[in-house]
Design an enzyme around this catalytic site. Structure first.
Site, PDB file in Angstrom:
ATOM      1  CG  ASP A 159      -1.873   1.205   1.172  1.00  0.00           C
ATOM      2  OD1 ASP A 159      -2.514   1.401   0.121  1.00  0.00           O
ATOM      3  OD2 ASP A 159      -1.947   1.964   2.148  1.00  0.00           O
ATOM      4  CB  SER A 160       0.156   4.711  -1.003  1.00  0.00           C
ATOM      5  OG  SER A 160      -1.110   4.769  -0.376  1.00  0.00           O
TER       6      SER A 160
ATOM      7  CE1 TYR B  51       3.068   5.991  -3.148  1.00  0.00           C
ATOM      8  CE2 TYR B  51       2.221   4.173  -4.449  1.00  0.00           C
ATOM      9  CZ  TYR B  51       3.224   4.723  -3.685  1.00  0.00           C
ATOM     10  OH  TYR B  51       4.375   4.024  -3.468  1.00  0.00           O
ATOM     11  N   GLY B  52      -2.709   9.210  -4.108  1.00  0.00           N
ATOM     12  CA  GLY B  52      -3.967   9.631  -4.729  1.00  0.00           C
ATOM     13  C   GLY B  52      -3.976  11.027  -5.326  1.00  0.00           C
TER      14      GLY B  52
ATOM     15  CB  CYS C 157      -2.596   1.186  -2.923  1.00  0.00           C
ATOM     16  SG  CYS C 157      -2.732   2.911  -3.384  1.00  0.00           S
ATOM     17  CG  ASN C 158      -8.990   1.034  -4.157  1.00  0.00           C
ATOM     18  OD1 ASN C 158      -9.814   0.419  -4.810  1.00  0.00           O
ATOM     19  ND2 ASN C 158      -8.833   0.853  -2.860  1.00  0.00           N
ATOM     20  CB  THR C 159      -4.114   5.384  -5.955  1.00  0.00           C
ATOM     21  OG1 THR C 159      -5.134   5.954  -5.127  1.00  0.00           O
ATOM     22  CG2 THR C 159      -3.563   6.423  -6.882  1.00  0.00           C
TER      23      THR C 159
ATOM     24  CD  GLU D  68      -2.741   8.448   6.591  1.00  0.00           C
ATOM     25  OE1 GLU D  68      -1.733   8.828   7.199  1.00  0.00           O
ATOM     26  OE2 GLU D  68      -2.745   7.579   5.707  1.00  0.00           O
TER      27      GLU D  68
ATOM     28  CB  CYS E 148      -9.975   5.070  -0.897  1.00  0.00           C
ATOM     29  SG  CYS E 148      -8.591   5.792  -0.006  1.00  0.00           S
ATOM     30  CB  THR E 149      -6.395   1.571   1.615  1.00  0.00           C
ATOM     31  OG1 THR E 149      -5.842   2.878   1.469  1.00  0.00           O
ATOM     32  CG2 THR E 149      -5.836   0.631   0.594  1.00  0.00           C
ATOM     33  CG  HIS E 150      -6.980   5.869   4.257  1.00  0.00           C
ATOM     34  ND1 HIS E 150      -6.160   5.455   3.239  1.00  0.00           N
ATOM     35  CD2 HIS E 150      -6.185   6.472   5.168  1.00  0.00           C
ATOM     36  CE1 HIS E 150      -4.920   5.802   3.518  1.00  0.00           C
ATOM     37  NE2 HIS E 150      -4.904   6.416   4.685  1.00  0.00           N
TER      38      HIS E 150
END
Ligand code: DGL
Length: 246
Positions: free
Chosen positions: A7-8, A39-40, A70-72, A150, A180-182
Site C-alpha cells: 500500500d502507499s 499516491y492519490g 492500494c486502489n490508486t 490517518e 480507497c484503503t482508508h
C-alpha cells in the site's frame, strides 16, 4: 504460503485486516510506502515509478503472490508491475468489481464509487462497472476522508459535516464502493449517514473472496505478519496493533 501486501501507506491495513481475519494465509509481508504517501494526488508516471520500486522489495522477500491493497496503485500500475515480475499480482479493483456483481444483482441499482482523485480520474471503476452492465454509476473523489482516518478523527459531528459537503448532490445510493484503503474505517458512520440499508463494498473483504476463488486455501491457526515501511515503521506497527486488535 507467503503473500505480500503493498500500500502507499497505512491505509492498506484495512485490506490486511480482512486477510488476517480470514486465517487463510500463513505469512503476510506488509510494505507501506509511508515516506511518499499519498499516491492519490500524484500523476500516473509517478505512481508507476513508486510501485515498481516497491516491487523490488517484494522480489527480495520472495513472496508467492502480491496483493496491491492500494486502489490508486491498482488503477495505474498493475500492467507495469505484472510485466516486471514472475509471481502473480492481484489488484483490489478487479476484486471489488466481482464483489459488486455478487452483491448487486439488479444492474439498475444506484452505485456510488468513492475514492482518491487519481482513482476517480483513471475511470477504472466506472469503465469496468459499465462493462458489467451497471447503468447508474456515480463516482466521487472524497480525498478529505484519507487524512481524517490517518488522524483518527471519527467524531460524528466532524464526519457528518464532511459527508454533507461531498454528498450534497448525491441521491441515496443503493451501493457504495469504498474504493480507497482508508474508507472501510468509515464504514459505520457512512452506513448511518445514508440510512437506507446501503450495501458497502469493502476492498479487503472482496480481496479475500477473490483469492478464495483463485487458490485452494486452508485455515491456519495463526497468521504471521511482518511490517515494513519506507518511513516510520514504528508508527505503522502502532496503528496496526490498534486497528487490527493484535
Ligand atoms: N491507498 C490509497 C488508495 O487506496 C489511499 C491513500 C493515498 O492516496 O495514497 O487509493
Amino acid at each position: 504460503m507467503k503473500i505480500g501486501v503493498f500500500d502507499s501507506g497505512i491505509g492498506g491495513l484495512s485490506v490486511l485486516k480482512s486477510l488476517y481475519n480470514s486465517k487463510l494465509f500463513e505469512k503476510i509481508i506488509y510494505y507501506g510506502d509511508t515516506a511518499r504517501v499519498p499516491y492519490g494526488t500524484k500523476d500516473k508516471d509517478t505512481i508507476i515509478k513508486f510501485c515498481l520500486e516497491a516491487l523490488e522489495f517484494f522480489k527480495q522477500h520472495k513472496v508467492d503472490f502480491l496483493v496491491i491493497a492500494c486502489n490508486t496503485a491498482s488503477a495505474y500500475a498493475l500492467d507495469a508491475l505484472r510485466q516486471n515480475c514472475s509471481f502473480p499480482i492481484f489488484g483490489v479493483i478487479e476484486a471489488g468489481i466481482n464483489e459488486t456483481k455478487k452483491q448487486i444483482k439488479d444492474k439498475n441499482k444506484k452505485i456510488l464509487v468513492i475514492a482518491t482523485k487519481a482513482t476517480i480520474d483513471s475511470k477504472e471503476y466506472q469503465k469496468r462497472l459499465t462493462l458489467e452492465g451497471f447503468t447508474q454509476i456515480q463516482a466521487l473523489a472524497t480525498g478529505l476522508f484519507v487524512p481524517l482516518v490517518e488522524e483518527g478523527i471519527f467524531e460524528r459531528e466532524v464526519l457528518n459535516s464532511v459527508f454533507n459537503y461531498y454528498f450534497k448532490d448525491i441521491q441515496n445510493p443503493d451501493a457504495l464502493i469504498l474504493a480507497c484503503t482508508h474508507f472501510p474505517f468509515l464504514s459505520n458512520p457512512l452506513e448511518n449517514y445514508f440510512e437506507n440499508n446501503i450495501k458497502l463494498i469493502h476492498s479487503g473483504d472482496s480481496m479475500v473472496e477473490f483469492l478464495k476463488n483463485h487458490y485452494t486455501l486452508k485455515i491456519y491457526k495463526e497468521t504471521k505478519i511482518e511490517f515494513y515501511a519506507s518511513s516510520n515503521v514504528d508508527y505503522l506497527k502502532f496503528i496496526a496493533k490498534k486497528w487490527l486488535n493484535f
